[in-house]
Design an enzyme around this catalytic site. Structure first.
Site, PDB file in Angstrom:
ATOM      1  N   LYS A 121       0.870  -1.181   0.000  1.00 31.94           N
ATOM      2  CA  LYS A 121       0.000   0.000   0.000  1.00 31.94           C
ATOM      3  C   LYS A 121       0.898   1.220   0.000  1.00 31.94           C
ATOM      4  O   LYS A 121       1.712   1.396   0.907  1.00 31.94           O
ATOM      5  CB  LYS A 121      -0.918  -0.008   1.226  1.00 31.94           C
ATOM      6  CG  LYS A 121      -2.007   1.043   1.158  1.00 31.94           C
ATOM      7  CD  LYS A 121      -3.083   0.784   2.195  1.00 31.94           C
ATOM      8  CE  LYS A 121      -4.111   1.914   2.209  1.00 31.94           C
ATOM      9  NZ  LYS A 121      -5.102   1.722   3.264  1.00 31.94           N
ATOM     10  N   ASP A 268     -17.098  -0.374  -0.792  1.00 32.53           N
ATOM     11  CA  ASP A 268     -15.788  -0.829  -1.282  1.00 32.53           C
ATOM     12  C   ASP A 268     -14.830  -1.082  -0.130  1.00 32.53           C
ATOM     13  O   ASP A 268     -13.749  -1.636  -0.331  1.00 32.53           O
ATOM     14  CB  ASP A 268     -15.185   0.202  -2.252  1.00 32.53           C
ATOM     15  CG  ASP A 268     -15.139   1.605  -1.661  1.00 32.53           C
ATOM     16  OD1 ASP A 268     -16.201   2.138  -1.318  1.00 32.53           O
ATOM     17  OD2 ASP A 268     -14.027   2.150  -1.521  1.00 32.53           O
TER      18      ASP A 268
HETATM   19  P1  AMP Z   1     -10.830   4.969   0.707  1.00 33.46           P
HETATM   20  O1  AMP Z   1     -11.962   5.879   1.050  1.00 33.46           O
HETATM   21  O2  AMP Z   1      -9.551   5.261   1.447  1.00 33.46           O
HETATM   22  O3  AMP Z   1     -11.217   3.542   0.817  1.00 33.46           O
HETATM   23  O4  AMP Z   1     -10.460   5.269  -0.811  1.00 33.46           O
HETATM   24  C1  AMP Z   1     -11.385   5.291  -1.858  1.00 33.46           C
HETATM   25  C2  AMP Z   1     -10.694   5.078  -3.180  1.00 33.46           C
HETATM   26  O5  AMP Z   1      -9.699   6.071  -3.403  1.00 33.46           O
HETATM   27  C3  AMP Z   1     -10.020   3.734  -3.287  1.00 33.46           C
HETATM   28  O6  AMP Z   1     -10.263   3.218  -4.560  1.00 33.46           O
HETATM   29  C4  AMP Z   1      -8.554   4.082  -3.064  1.00 33.46           C
HETATM   30  O7  AMP Z   1      -7.711   3.156  -3.674  1.00 33.46           O
HETATM   31  C5  AMP Z   1      -8.429   5.470  -3.681  1.00 33.46           C
HETATM   32  N1  AMP Z   1      -7.331   6.253  -3.080  1.00 33.46           N
HETATM   33  C6  AMP Z   1      -7.273   6.781  -1.835  1.00 33.46           C
HETATM   34  N2  AMP Z   1      -6.101   7.437  -1.646  1.00 33.46           N
HETATM   35  C7  AMP Z   1      -5.379   7.318  -2.782  1.00 33.46           C
HETATM   36  C8  AMP Z   1      -4.075   7.757  -3.219  1.00 33.46           C
HETATM   37  N3  AMP Z   1      -3.251   8.461  -2.445  1.00 33.46           N
HETATM   38  N4  AMP Z   1      -3.687   7.443  -4.476  1.00 33.46           N
HETATM   39  C9  AMP Z   1      -4.496   6.717  -5.262  1.00 33.46           C
HETATM   40  N5  AMP Z   1      -5.715   6.282  -4.934  1.00 33.46           N
HETATM   41  C10 AMP Z   1      -6.172   6.562  -3.704  1.00 33.46           C
HETATM   42 MG    MG Z   2     -10.750   1.826   0.528  1.00 34.55          MG
END
Ligand code: AMP
Ligand code: MG
Length: 512
Positions: A121, A268
């Site tokens: 990650k 998700d």
């Molecule tokens: P989360 O709310 O953290 O579960 O993120 C929602 C979406 O945003 C997921 O598909 C993550 O992979 C993407 N995401 C969050 N932070 C980043 C980042 N720094 N770079 C790329 N994708 C991100």
């Molecule tokens: Mg997520």
């Protein structure tokens, strides 16, 4: 480490995009895209989880393994990939999402034939990064590493963490989304899980009407991760849905037991195996508050507050039911299963709460007792963990003077009177137990942690690591590995008031 033993059944089973095109885009009809970790010039190891590495079959750490831990060098037989999923975010359909900053190496098998997926990650952008950089900052990486391990040792189903490393890179983040971007140290973790599959993977395939792949993915999930299901045909999918409802309810009850608030329960972020997954703006609860949400983005509606987690998981299961409908095609069954979720949840939730109080079984009046207790906790601003620790060590005389140490307000005469009244009711309720006081205390000791990884401790630990010190990190690891014992008395205290209004201690953003 035996990284050459990593296998990749997922990419051998499902349709994927092998173009290695790193452009962020929609990838219809596939479940993953090949992508390589970006690589870092000056990485540095912060911590490696030896025990976990041995347990999952990766063996011991050797000097040159760091380059694998940050994704710089990969065994020849490995093709790394990111998976596509979809989901509802804050109640709205968000379409295609996917591993935006997670990259999978594949899975390792241990001597007991158990398989574990291995994932970086923060190792760089993927086709699913949606205008973000695929990097992670030190603060969010430390938080995920420590909390996932803390949950494991508390006995809560969760993904785990194998390593935490500096990337040597700087990453720019606007932590509170207030137009104040800052450079922060970049970090990468390796996390592990039996599987990282989410509700969102099923939702993606169903939304795209890729019903054959949906069926294949469900068969794959059942065969590998639901060995308790032995039925065939449509019944198999019904059993799967029933089981995932049960695992999800059990997980929520565990979150309530230890006082965990996830903060971003989008579909998700819901594991298809009933694990705690995606540690973002989560928090262990200090002061008991059903309306508490640690996530600043969640403040307007408090959708993901502590008290709503059971209900929200049911809402998320409705979305999964819709996604699995093509395989099950029985609305009556799905509706009934979702309604049963509520009964199952509340019955087991109350049983769990009873154990925290040291009750061997539930009595008719316990519901009222619990409601009174909730009122008391709110009114007296009591610390969730400390309250039960104090209850366990209750003075036989019934004296409640100690409880000031568990309250975030002054326990004046009126409040003290209410507390005494409650304790008297509790002692009379204990008298109705069919077990001895010793057995009752044992039940409390098994169900009430003595150590919880509070946000302010994480905050202090992150500051230290940022300054190159790891003393608190190692101390916290010892404490979180033994959460039902009091190893360091200084951690058995409520949050110091100086941390009340510091972001990262009371409120957190999704910025990571
Ligand atoms: P989360 O709310 O953290 O579960 O993120 C929602 C979406 O945003 C997921 O598909 C993550 O992979 C993407 N995401 C969050 N932070 C980043 C980042 N720094 N770079 C790329 N994708 C991100
Ligand atoms: Mg997520």
């Amino acid at each position: 480490m035996n990284i050459e033993n990593i296998k990749q059944p997922f990419i051998k089973t499902f349709p994927g995009d092998f173009s290695y095109n790193p452009m962020q885009r929609n990838t219809p009809k596939v479940l993953f895209s090949m992508v390589k970790p970006v690589g870092f010039d000056h990485p540095g190891l912060i911590i490696f989880n030896e025990k976990l590495s041995e347990e999952i079959g990766l063996g011991t750490f050797e000097e040159n393994d760091l380059s694998f831990l940050v994704g710089n060098s990969l065994p020849e037989n490995i093709q790394t990939y990111a998976t596509a999923y979809a989901g509802y975010q804050f109640g709205n359909w968000a379409g295609q999402l996917g591993d935006g900053r997670a990259i999978l190496a594949g899975e390792i098998t241990n001597e007991n034939n158990q398989t574990t997926e291995i994932q970086w990650k923060g190792a760089g952008a993927t086709p699913y990064s949606r205008h973000a950089d695929g990097r992670a900052v030190l603060r969010s990486s430390v938080r995920e590493y420590l909390m996932s391990e803390a949950m494991y040792h508390l006995g809560v189903p969760t993904t785990r963490a194998l390593s935490l490393s500096f990337t040597g890179e700087k990453v720019v983040r606007d932590m509170m989304y207030n137009g104040n971007p800052q450079e922060e140290k970049g970090a990468v973790i390796i996390r592990t899980a039996e599987s990282f599959l989410r509700f969102g993977h099923f939702e993606l395939l169903s939304a795209q009407k890729e019903y054959q792949t949906l069926k294949d993915l469900t068969d794959f999930t059942i065969k590998r991760y639901y060995p308790e299901i032995t039925s065939e045909g449509t019944q198999k999918y019904k059993d799967f849905f029933e089981n995932i409802c049960k695992r999800t309810a059990d997980l929520m009850i565990e979150w309530y037991r230890v006082g965990f608030v996830h903060g971003v329960m989008n579909t998700d972020n819901m594991s298809a195996l009933g694990l705690t997954i995606d540690y973002g703006p989560y928090s262990m609860m200090d002061e008991y508050d059903l309306n508490f949400t640690p996530n600043t983005t969640d403040l307007p509606g408090r959708r993901y507050s502590f008290g709503k987690q059971g209900q929200i998981s049911q809402w998320n299961l409705w979305q999964l039911a819709n996604a699995l409908h093509p395989l099950i095609q029985d609305e009556t069954f799905l509706e009934k299963t979702l309604n049963d979720f509520g009964n199952y949840f509340w019955e087991n939730h109350d049983r769990m709460l009873g154990k925290k109080f040291g009750f061997d079984s539930l009595l008719k009046d316990d519901e009222e007792f619990f409601t009174n207790w909730q009122g008391l906790m709110h009114e007296l601003k009591l610390d969730y963990t400390l309250f039960f620790n104090y209850l366990e060590n209750l003075d036989p005389s019934g004296s409640t003077s100690l409880f000031q140490g568990a309250s975030y307000t002054i326990l004046d005469e009126e409040k003290q009177r209410k507390l005494n009244h409650f304790i008297a009711a509790y002692q009379s309720r204990l008298g109705k137990n069919h077990i001895s006081r010793e057995e009752s205390i044992l039940l409390m000791q098994q169900n009430n942690p003595k150590f919880t990884l509070r946000n302010y401790l994480l905050f202090e630990c992150i500051e230290q690591i940022d300054n190159g010190e790891t003393e608190l990190l190692h101390k916290l690891i010892t404490a979180l590995e033994n959460p039902y014992q009091e190893i360091y008395p200084e951690f058995s205290k409520k949050r110091p008031s100086k941390y009340d209004d510091i972001s990262g201690c009371s409120m957190l953003s999704c910025s990571s």
